[in-house]
Design an enzyme around this catalytic site. Sequence first.
Site, mmCIF file in Angstrom:
data_model
loop_
_atom_site.group_PDB
_atom_site.id
_atom_site.type_symbol
_atom_site.label_atom_id
_atom_site.label_comp_id
_atom_site.label_asym_id
_atom_site.label_seq_id
_atom_site.Cartn_x
_atom_site.Cartn_y
_atom_site.Cartn_z
ATOM 1 C CG HIS A 75 17.996 -75.303 103.933
ATOM 2 N ND1 HIS A 75 19.357 -75.409 104.121
ATOM 3 C CD2 HIS A 75 17.589 -74.287 104.736
ATOM 4 C CE1 HIS A 75 19.755 -74.491 104.984
ATOM 5 N NE2 HIS A 75 18.704 -73.792 105.372
ATOM 6 C CG HIS A 124 16.072 -69.944 104.197
ATOM 7 N ND1 HIS A 124 17.089 -69.027 104.367
ATOM 8 C CD2 HIS A 124 16.406 -71.019 104.952
ATOM 9 C CE1 HIS A 124 18.002 -69.547 105.193
ATOM 10 N NE2 HIS A 124 17.602 -70.742 105.557
ATOM 11 C CD GLU A 125 13.649 -73.583 106.112
ATOM 12 O OE1 GLU A 125 14.299 -74.658 106.076
ATOM 13 O OE2 GLU A 125 14.023 -72.603 106.776
ATOM 14 C CB CYS A 169 20.850 -70.062 107.571
ATOM 15 S SG CYS A 169 20.635 -71.823 107.276
#
Length: 161
Positions: A134, A130-131, A88
């Site tokens: 976030h 993953h995004e 990341c």
Amino acid sequence: MAIRDIRVVPDPVLRTPCDEITNITPAVRNLVQDLLDTVDDPGRAGLSANQIGVSLRAFSYNIEGKVGYILNPVLVEKSGEQYGDEGCLSVPGLWYKTRRSDYAKVEGINLEGEKIVLEGSGLMGRMLQHECDHLDGHVYLDRLEKEERREALRYMRAHHA
């Protein structure tokens, strides 16, 4: 527009769930251009708005030479399993094996307010999850086993304080 600085753990903006984009304003258009400019660098797979300090639900991606973005993404489907190295930009220097679904599908909108769908397996599936994490205020370290997570956070405190 501009290549923006990446916020790193423990910056509180990374732990704050992002707000939905309700109007496509010039500021949102500038944000998308900054996300595209900043992700367009070798080794960068995805970049969420909060990683550049903006608490809005948007991310850009750069997967196998294809660069794009999505606003207000919602993870609507996932299946299968992959277990592989994940890194990341907000956790520089660390890579850990992380369990994710192999396939992921995300729905959102573009700058014209039209519905768009991003989906894929492997790296694309990992990046989509993953995004979205976030944008919900999570980093991939949250998905690690307890001891690995402690080790990673110790490293971040020591090297990025």
